[in-house]
Motif scaffolding. Structure first.
Motif, PDB file in Angstrom:
ATOM      1  N   THR A   1      25.175  18.989 -26.345  1.00  0.00           N
ATOM      2  CA  THR A   1      23.820  19.430 -26.701  1.00  0.00           C
ATOM      3  C   THR A   1      22.775  18.504 -26.088  1.00  0.00           C
ATOM      4  OG1 THR A   1      24.634  20.359 -28.767  1.00  0.00           O
ATOM      5  CG2 THR A   1      22.267  19.930 -28.637  1.00  0.00           C
ATOM      6  N   ILE A   2      23.021  17.194 -26.181  1.00  0.00           N
ATOM      7  CA  ILE A   2      22.101  16.216 -25.605  1.00  0.00           C
ATOM      8  C   ILE A   2      22.068  16.383 -24.084  1.00  0.00           C
ATOM      9  CG2 ILE A   2      21.539  13.761 -25.369  1.00  0.00           C
ATOM     10  CD1 ILE A   2      21.394  14.844 -28.286  1.00  0.00           C
ATOM     11  N   TRP A   3      23.242  16.569 -23.478  1.00  0.00           N
ATOM     12  CA  TRP A   3      23.335  16.744 -22.029  1.00  0.00           C
ATOM     13  C   TRP A   3      22.491  17.935 -21.573  1.00  0.00           C
ATOM     14  CZ3 TRP A   3      24.788  13.871 -18.129  1.00  0.00           C
ATOM     15  CH2 TRP A   3      24.986  14.463 -16.883  1.00  0.00           C
ATOM     16  N   LYS A   4      22.598  19.031 -22.290  1.00  0.00           N
ATOM     17  CA  LYS A   4      21.827  20.230 -21.936  1.00  0.00           C
ATOM     18  C   LYS A   4      20.330  19.915 -21.953  1.00  0.00           C
ATOM     19  CE  LYS A   4      21.004  24.993 -23.313  1.00  0.00           C
ATOM     20  NZ  LYS A   4      21.316  26.055 -24.279  1.00  0.00           N
ATOM     21  N   THR A   5      19.880  19.155 -22.930  1.00  0.00           N
ATOM     22  CA  THR A   5      18.469  18.787 -23.031  1.00  0.00           C
ATOM     23  C   THR A   5      18.037  17.899 -21.870  1.00  0.00           C
ATOM     24  OG1 THR A   5      18.616  18.941 -25.432  1.00  0.00           O
ATOM     25  CG2 THR A   5      16.741  17.729 -24.547  1.00  0.00           C
ATOM     26  N   LEU A   6      18.929  17.013 -21.425  1.00  0.00           N
ATOM     27  CA  LEU A   6      18.618  16.104 -20.316  1.00  0.00           C
ATOM     28  C   LEU A   6      18.663  16.777 -18.950  1.00  0.00           C
ATOM     29  CD1 LEU A   6      20.690  12.943 -21.344  1.00  0.00           C
ATOM     30  CD2 LEU A   6      18.206  13.215 -21.469  1.00  0.00           C
ATOM     31  N   THR A   7      19.377  17.897 -18.840  1.00  0.00           N
ATOM     32  CA  THR A   7      19.665  18.454 -17.517  1.00  0.00           C
ATOM     33  C   THR A   7      19.201  19.888 -17.291  1.00  0.00           C
ATOM     34  OG1 THR A   7      21.876  19.150 -18.197  1.00  0.00           O
ATOM     35  CG2 THR A   7      21.671  16.939 -17.241  1.00  0.00           C
ATOM     36  N   THR A   8      18.446  20.457 -18.211  1.00  0.00           N
ATOM     37  CA  THR A   8      17.951  21.822 -18.058  1.00  0.00           C
ATOM     38  C   THR A   8      16.443  21.771 -17.804  1.00  0.00           C
ATOM     39  OG1 THR A   8      19.659  22.636 -19.560  1.00  0.00           O
ATOM     40  CG2 THR A   8      17.775  24.088 -19.157  1.00  0.00           C
ATOM     41  N   GLY A   9      16.022  22.301 -16.657  1.00  0.00           N
ATOM     42  CA  GLY A   9      14.625  22.215 -16.244  1.00  0.00           C
ATOM     43  C   GLY A   9      13.619  22.602 -17.315  1.00  0.00           C
ATOM     44  N   GLY A  10      13.801  23.764 -17.942  1.00  0.00           N
ATOM     45  CA  GLY A  10      12.861  24.218 -18.964  1.00  0.00           C
ATOM     46  C   GLY A  10      12.802  23.285 -20.161  1.00  0.00           C
ATOM     47  N   LEU A  11      13.920  22.662 -20.495  1.00  0.00           N
ATOM     48  CA  LEU A  11      13.936  21.721 -21.617  1.00  0.00           C
ATOM     49  C   LEU A  11      13.316  20.383 -21.212  1.00  0.00           C
ATOM     50  CD1 LEU A  11      17.445  22.541 -23.134  1.00  0.00           C
ATOM     51  CD2 LEU A  11      15.186  23.295 -23.922  1.00  0.00           C
ATOM     52  N   ILE A  12      13.563  19.942 -19.974  1.00  0.00           N
ATOM     53  CA  ILE A  12      12.931  18.716 -19.481  1.00  0.00           C
ATOM     54  C   ILE A  12      11.409  18.876 -19.551  1.00  0.00           C
ATOM     55  CG2 ILE A  12      12.544  17.253 -17.447  1.00  0.00           C
ATOM     56  CD1 ILE A  12      15.438  18.010 -16.577  1.00  0.00           C
ATOM     57  N   ASP A  13      10.933  20.066 -19.186  1.00  0.00           N
ATOM     58  CA  ASP A  13       9.496  20.346 -19.235  1.00  0.00           C
ATOM     59  C   ASP A  13       8.941  20.167 -20.646  1.00  0.00           C
ATOM     60  OD1 ASP A  13       9.898  21.081 -16.593  1.00  0.00           O
ATOM     61  OD2 ASP A  13       9.479  23.204 -16.911  1.00  0.00           O
ATOM     62  N   ARG A  14       9.747  20.478 -21.646  1.00  0.00           N
ATOM     63  CA  ARG A  14       9.277  20.409 -23.031  1.00  0.00           C
ATOM     64  C   ARG A  14       9.257  18.994 -23.582  1.00  0.00           C
ATOM     65  NH1 ARG A  14      12.499  24.677 -26.410  1.00  0.00           N
ATOM     66  NH2 ARG A  14      11.304  23.678 -28.045  1.00  0.00           N
ATOM     67  N   TRP A  15      10.245  18.148 -23.228  1.00  0.00           N
ATOM     68  CA  TRP A  15      10.311  16.829 -23.858  1.00  0.00           C
ATOM     69  C   TRP A  15       9.846  15.692 -22.963  1.00  0.00           C
ATOM     70  CZ3 TRP A  15      13.211  12.872 -21.916  1.00  0.00           C
ATOM     71  CH2 TRP A  15      14.235  13.210 -21.022  1.00  0.00           C
ATOM     72  N   LEU A  16       9.780  15.909 -21.648  1.00  0.00           N
ATOM     73  CA  LEU A  16       9.382  14.820 -20.759  1.00  0.00           C
ATOM     74  C   LEU A  16       8.089  15.174 -20.030  1.00  0.00           C
ATOM     75  CD1 LEU A  16      10.037  12.036 -19.564  1.00  0.00           C
ATOM     76  CD2 LEU A  16      11.469  13.189 -17.863  1.00  0.00           C
ATOM     77  N   MET A  17       8.187  15.965 -19.003  1.00  0.00           N
ATOM     78  CA  MET A  17       7.023  16.457 -18.257  1.00  0.00           C
ATOM     79  C   MET A  17       7.499  17.574 -17.335  1.00  0.00           C
ATOM     80  SD  MET A  17       6.301  13.183 -15.735  1.00  0.00           S
ATOM     81  CE  MET A  17       6.626  11.935 -16.968  1.00  0.00           C
ATOM     82  N   LYS A  18       6.555  18.260 -16.728  1.00  0.00           N
ATOM     83  CA  LYS A  18       6.869  19.382 -15.840  1.00  0.00           C
ATOM     84  C   LYS A  18       7.762  18.917 -14.700  1.00  0.00           C
ATOM     85  CE  LYS A  18       6.325  23.431 -13.861  1.00  0.00           C
ATOM     86  NZ  LYS A  18       7.422  24.309 -14.081  1.00  0.00           N
ATOM     87  N   SER A  19       8.906  19.588 -14.551  1.00  0.00           N
ATOM     88  CA  SER A  19       9.842  19.245 -13.483  1.00  0.00           C
ATOM     89  C   SER A  19       9.916  20.395 -12.489  1.00  0.00           C
ATOM     90  CB  SER A  19      11.238  18.956 -14.050  1.00  0.00           C
ATOM     91  OG  SER A  19      11.775  20.119 -14.647  1.00  0.00           O
ATOM     92  N   THR A  20      10.150  20.054 -11.226  1.00  0.00           N
ATOM     93  CA  THR A  20      10.304  21.058 -10.181  1.00  0.00           C
ATOM     94  C   THR A  20      11.517  20.691  -9.340  1.00  0.00           C
ATOM     95  OG1 THR A  20       7.911  21.378 -10.084  1.00  0.00           O
ATOM     96  CG2 THR A  20       9.185  22.181  -8.207  1.00  0.00           C
ATOM     97  N   GLY A  21      12.483  21.610  -9.269  1.00  0.00           N
ATOM     98  CA  GLY A  21      13.631  21.430  -8.393  1.00  0.00           C
ATOM     99  C   GLY A  21      14.784  20.634  -8.963  1.00  0.00           C
ATOM    100  N   PHE A  22      14.759  20.304 -10.279  1.00  0.00           N
ATOM    101  CA  PHE A  22      15.834  19.491 -10.835  1.00  0.00           C
ATOM    102  C   PHE A  22      17.125  20.293 -10.968  1.00  0.00           C
ATOM    103  CE2 PHE A  22      18.608  18.054 -14.174  1.00  0.00           C
ATOM    104  CZ  PHE A  22      18.783  16.733 -13.823  1.00  0.00           C
TER     105      PHE A  22
END
Length: 160
Positions: free
Chosen positions: A20-41
């Motif tokens: 579950t944690i891995w999915k949060t760290l490695t899914t673009g839409g989730l990264i956008d929610r908890w960190l910042m807008k990501s492009t191309g991850f």
């Protein structure tokens, strides 16, 4: 330029499975929610991507990253480069490696985030292999970088 650097380490046990944690760290839409807008991850070694934050001074707010290491559900490491030499604090030049490690423990997953700042380019240790990898367009292995100084700051997150 202040060359003093320090590692930052944050650790916390979260009440979720490593997957579950891995999915949060490695899914673009989730990264956008908890960190910042990501492009191309993508969680694939060598993938280059960007993160977008608030611009400051001459810096456009873009952080340029490259995935350095992926061990599914255990470890994710990427470079983090951004900022501008003309900015004194927020938005100043930063050349960092961020590493997330996950370990299954009783009650969930121990998540650790370690960020360490690389020395300025002219101070890095360059081995012949380091130079060959750069010339060939490949990323240097982590062993080719020396830390600027030993761990000097340890920050532990608190549960809220």
């Amino acid at each position: 330029m202040n060359t003093a650097t320090q590692d930052i380490v944050v650790e916390e046990v979260l009440p979720h499975a490593p997957e579950t944690i891995w999915k949060t760290l490695t899914t673009g839409g989730l990264i956008d929610r908890w960190l910042m807008k990501s492009t191309g991850f993508e969680p694939v070694e060598g993938t280059r991507f960007t993160l977008q934050t608030t611009p400051a001074g001459a810096w456009d707010g873009v952080i340029h990253c490259e995935v350095l290491e992926v061990i599914r559900n255990e470890r994710l490491s990427y470079s983090w480069r951004g900022g501008h030499d003309g900015n004194a604090e927020y938005g100043s030049r930063l050349d960092t490696v961020v590493t997330w490690t996950l370990a299954k423990v009783e009650g969930g997953t121990r998540l650790a985030c370690r960020a360490f700042r690389l020395r300025p380019a002219e101070e890095r240790h360059h081995s012949p292999e380091f130079a060959r990898r750069l010339e060939a367009g490949r990323r240097p292995d982590r062993r080719h970088f020396r830390r600027a100084r030993p761990l000097t700051a340890r920050v532990r997150a608190k549960r809220y």
